[in-house]
Design a protein around this motif. Structure first.
Motif, PDB file in Angstrom:
ATOM      1  N   HIS A 155     -15.992  -5.551  -8.540  1.00  0.00           N
ATOM      2  CA  HIS A 155     -14.752  -6.132  -7.862  1.00  0.00           C
ATOM      3  C   HIS A 155     -13.681  -4.838  -7.748  1.00  0.00           C
ATOM      4  O   HIS A 155     -13.468  -4.239  -8.906  1.00  0.00           O
ATOM      5  CB  HIS A 155     -14.216  -7.291  -8.493  1.00  0.00           C
ATOM      6  CG  HIS A 155     -15.019  -8.370  -8.997  1.00  0.00           C
ATOM      7  ND1 HIS A 155     -15.013  -9.562  -8.054  1.00  0.00           N
ATOM      8  CD2 HIS A 155     -15.769  -8.684  -9.808  1.00  0.00           C
ATOM      9  CE1 HIS A 155     -15.822 -10.262  -8.565  1.00  0.00           C
ATOM     10  NE2 HIS A 155     -16.472  -9.781  -9.642  1.00  0.00           N
ATOM     11  N   GLY A 156     -13.910  -4.055  -6.712  1.00  0.00           N
ATOM     12  CA  GLY A 156     -13.153  -2.779  -6.790  1.00  0.00           C
ATOM     13  C   GLY A 156     -12.333  -2.388  -5.626  1.00  0.00           C
ATOM     14  O   GLY A 156     -12.265  -3.141  -4.619  1.00  0.00           O
ATOM     15  N   LEU A 157     -11.566  -1.574  -5.900  1.00  0.00           N
ATOM     16  CA  LEU A 157     -10.680  -0.829  -4.950  1.00  0.00           C
ATOM     17  C   LEU A 157     -10.722   0.669  -5.000  1.00  0.00           C
ATOM     18  O   LEU A 157     -10.471   1.253  -5.963  1.00  0.00           O
ATOM     19  CB  LEU A 157      -8.984  -1.278  -5.530  1.00  0.00           C
ATOM     20  CG  LEU A 157      -7.861  -0.625  -4.586  1.00  0.00           C
ATOM     21  CD1 LEU A 157      -7.840  -1.080  -3.256  1.00  0.00           C
ATOM     22  CD2 LEU A 157      -6.473  -0.913  -5.104  1.00  0.00           C
ATOM     23  N   SER A 158     -11.015   1.081  -3.863  1.00  0.00           N
ATOM     24  CA  SER A 158     -11.279   2.723  -3.756  1.00  0.00           C
ATOM     25  C   SER A 158      -9.876   3.218  -3.432  1.00  0.00           C
ATOM     26  O   SER A 158      -9.139   2.852  -2.997  1.00  0.00           O
ATOM     27  CB  SER A 158     -12.088   2.942  -2.494  1.00  0.00           C
ATOM     28  OG  SER A 158     -13.530   2.584  -2.673  1.00  0.00           O
ATOM     29  N   LEU A 159      -9.548   4.451  -4.232  1.00  0.00           N
ATOM     30  CA  LEU A 159      -8.414   5.185  -4.142  1.00  0.00           C
ATOM     31  C   LEU A 159      -8.783   6.666  -3.781  1.00  0.00           C
ATOM     32  O   LEU A 159      -8.811   7.488  -4.635  1.00  0.00           O
ATOM     33  CB  LEU A 159      -7.629   5.108  -5.160  1.00  0.00           C
ATOM     34  CG  LEU A 159      -7.010   3.623  -5.668  1.00  0.00           C
ATOM     35  CD1 LEU A 159      -6.670   3.630  -7.181  1.00  0.00           C
ATOM     36  CD2 LEU A 159      -6.227   3.113  -4.653  1.00  0.00           C
ATOM     37  N   PRO A 160      -9.346   7.017  -2.529  1.00  0.00           N
ATOM     38  CA  PRO A 160      -9.832   8.208  -2.216  1.00  0.00           C
ATOM     39  C   PRO A 160      -8.873   9.276  -2.128  1.00  0.00           C
ATOM     40  O   PRO A 160      -9.154  10.448  -1.826  1.00  0.00           O
ATOM     41  CB  PRO A 160     -10.632   8.050  -1.099  1.00  0.00           C
ATOM     42  CG  PRO A 160      -9.737   6.704  -0.277  1.00  0.00           C
ATOM     43  CD  PRO A 160      -9.265   5.976  -1.556  1.00  0.00           C
ATOM     44  N   VAL A 161      -7.502   8.940  -2.071  1.00  0.00           N
ATOM     45  CA  VAL A 161      -6.501  10.086  -1.739  1.00  0.00           C
ATOM     46  C   VAL A 161      -6.222  10.511  -3.284  1.00  0.00           C
ATOM     47  O   VAL A 161      -5.509   9.691  -4.118  1.00  0.00           O
ATOM     48  CB  VAL A 161      -5.384   9.567  -1.049  1.00  0.00           C
ATOM     49  CG1 VAL A 161      -4.451  10.839  -0.880  1.00  0.00           C
ATOM     50  CG2 VAL A 161      -5.942   8.794   0.428  1.00  0.00           C
ATOM     51  N   TYR A 162      -6.816  11.570  -3.585  1.00  0.00           N
ATOM     52  CA  TYR A 162      -6.628  12.338  -5.070  1.00  0.00           C
ATOM     53  C   TYR A 162      -7.002  11.278  -6.163  1.00  0.00           C
ATOM     54  O   TYR A 162      -6.606  11.496  -7.345  1.00  0.00           O
ATOM     55  CB  TYR A 162      -5.204  12.784  -5.298  1.00  0.00           C
ATOM     56  CG  TYR A 162      -4.626  13.639  -4.214  1.00  0.00           C
ATOM     57  CD1 TYR A 162      -5.201  14.846  -3.850  1.00  0.00           C
ATOM     58  CD2 TYR A 162      -3.805  13.387  -3.173  1.00  0.00           C
ATOM     59  CE1 TYR A 162      -5.037  15.731  -2.933  1.00  0.00           C
ATOM     60  CE2 TYR A 162      -3.456  14.036  -2.073  1.00  0.00           C
ATOM     61  CZ  TYR A 162      -4.021  15.343  -2.146  1.00  0.00           C
ATOM     62  OH  TYR A 162      -3.775  16.449  -1.068  1.00  0.00           O
ATOM     63  N   GLY A 163      -7.880  10.223  -5.705  1.00  0.00           N
ATOM     64  CA  GLY A 163      -8.042   9.222  -7.007  1.00  0.00           C
ATOM     65  C   GLY A 163      -6.950   8.384  -7.332  1.00  0.00           C
ATOM     66  O   GLY A 163      -6.968   7.622  -8.308  1.00  0.00           O
ATOM     67  N   LEU A 164      -5.856   8.421  -6.799  1.00  0.00           N
ATOM     68  CA  LEU A 164      -4.496   7.542  -7.126  1.00  0.00           C
ATOM     69  C   LEU A 164      -3.996   6.765  -5.790  1.00  0.00           C
ATOM     70  O   LEU A 164      -3.281   5.859  -6.155  1.00  0.00           O
ATOM     71  CB  LEU A 164      -3.652   8.551  -7.257  1.00  0.00           C
ATOM     72  CG  LEU A 164      -3.651   9.553  -8.558  1.00  0.00           C
ATOM     73  CD1 LEU A 164      -2.737  10.727  -8.829  1.00  0.00           C
ATOM     74  CD2 LEU A 164      -3.995   8.892  -9.905  1.00  0.00           C
ATOM     75  N   MET A 165      -4.408   7.176  -4.416  1.00  0.00           N
ATOM     76  CA  MET A 165      -3.761   6.437  -3.346  1.00  0.00           C
ATOM     77  C   MET A 165      -4.842   5.896  -2.591  1.00  0.00           C
ATOM     78  O   MET A 165      -5.972   6.514  -2.715  1.00  0.00           O
ATOM     79  CB  MET A 165      -2.714   7.310  -2.901  1.00  0.00           C
ATOM     80  CG  MET A 165      -1.630   7.634  -3.629  1.00  0.00           C
ATOM     81  SD  MET A 165      -0.385   8.696  -2.907  1.00  0.00           S
ATOM     82  CE  MET A 165      -1.273  10.342  -3.157  1.00  0.00           C
ATOM     83  N   SER A 166      -4.517   5.131  -1.635  1.00  0.00           N
ATOM     84  CA  SER A 166      -5.476   4.744  -0.475  1.00  0.00           C
ATOM     85  C   SER A 166      -4.746   5.030   0.666  1.00  0.00           C
ATOM     86  O   SER A 166      -3.423   5.039   0.977  1.00  0.00           O
ATOM     87  CB  SER A 166      -5.574   3.189  -0.626  1.00  0.00           C
ATOM     88  OG  SER A 166      -6.218   2.673   0.760  1.00  0.00           O
ATOM     89  N   ALA A 167      -5.326   5.047   1.995  1.00  0.00           N
ATOM     90  CA  ALA A 167      -4.690   5.142   3.438  1.00  0.00           C
ATOM     91  C   ALA A 167      -4.413   3.730   3.763  1.00  0.00           C
ATOM     92  O   ALA A 167      -3.715   3.830   4.967  1.00  0.00           O
ATOM     93  CB  ALA A 167      -5.757   5.977   4.065  1.00  0.00           C
ATOM     94  N   GLU A 168      -4.689   2.568   3.229  1.00  0.00           N
ATOM     95  CA  GLU A 168      -4.615   1.446   3.346  1.00  0.00           C
ATOM     96  C   GLU A 168      -3.187   0.975   3.458  1.00  0.00           C
ATOM     97  O   GLU A 168      -2.317   1.848   2.647  1.00  0.00           O
ATOM     98  CB  GLU A 168      -5.385   0.393   2.692  1.00  0.00           C
ATOM     99  CG  GLU A 168      -7.005   0.569   2.975  1.00  0.00           C
ATOM    100  CD  GLU A 168      -7.757   0.375   4.194  1.00  0.00           C
ATOM    101  OE1 GLU A 168      -6.984  -0.438   5.011  1.00  0.00           O
ATOM    102  OE2 GLU A 168      -8.220   1.324   4.441  1.00  0.00           O
TER     103      GLU A 168
END
Length: 194
Positions: free
Chosen positions: A120-133
């Motif tokens: 059960h996950g949420l990717s945070l690809p912006v610097y490992g801290l944020m999402s573009a969603e």
């Protein structure tokens, strides 16, 4: 997997003890459970393995033990780990911890819970801290993951928030960094075993 295996010692270990709603931790000591001369989590005593992976250096990994999460299965991990935002995970077994670490690494950051069967996950690809969603989308996804961890037995109201501060090595008493356990009151690295 070998990187997070630790040899058993008959000595007592330093264990991070979390306190609900607090950033301060206690130093708890206990002999660790072992299997095949390797230390493992002890679900009955709520002593779980905690792992920190350096996001900026290859193969800098630290393993310790933590008490107070109450997980009965699986693992949680995230790339939000104040102040350096390394990857931190806590879990009941190595396989679950590795599943979570893999999710966070492949997603270039994130928050996840592996329940023993499913991520059960949420990717945070912006610097490992944020999402573009959108903020609403991210908040909803985070809330669902957090609630799933609690429904499955975690004793903490905010397991990911609590975990994110276990690598903050300026708040007493015992924390963990990619270089090892830190006794914050003594301002020094300490061994797992006394």
């Amino acid at each position: 997997n070998e990187l997070i295996n630790l040899e058993y010692s008959d000595s007592k270990a330093r264990i991070i003890e979390v306190i609900e709603g607090e950033l301060i931790t206690n130093i708890f000591s206990e002999k660790l459970k072992a299997e095949n001369n390797r230390v493992i989590s002890d679900i009955d005593k709520d002593i779980l393995k905690v792992v920190v992976v350096n996001r900026y250096k290859e193969n800098e990994i630290s393993v310790g033990f933590i008490k107070g999460f109450g997980l009965k299965k699986g693992a949680i991990a995230e790339s939000i780990a104040h102040d350096s935002h390394h990857i931190i995970a806590v879990g009941v077994d190595d396989r679950s911890i590795i599943e979570c670490l893999d999710f966070v690494i492949k997603g270039r950051g994130g928050v996840c819970y592996y329940d023993g069967n499913k991520i059960h996950g949420l990717s945070l690809p912006v610097y490992g801290l944020m999402s573009a969603e959108s903020a609403n989308s991210v908040a909803s996804a985070y809330s669902k993951i957090n609630n799933k961890v609690i429904i499955d037995g975690c004793k903490l109201k905010s397991p990911f928030m609590t975990l994110s501060f276990m690598a903050l090595t300026v708040i007493p008493n015992l924390k963990i960094s990619p270089r090892g356990l830190v006794d914050v009151t003594q301002f020094k690295f300490v061994d797992l075993y006394f």
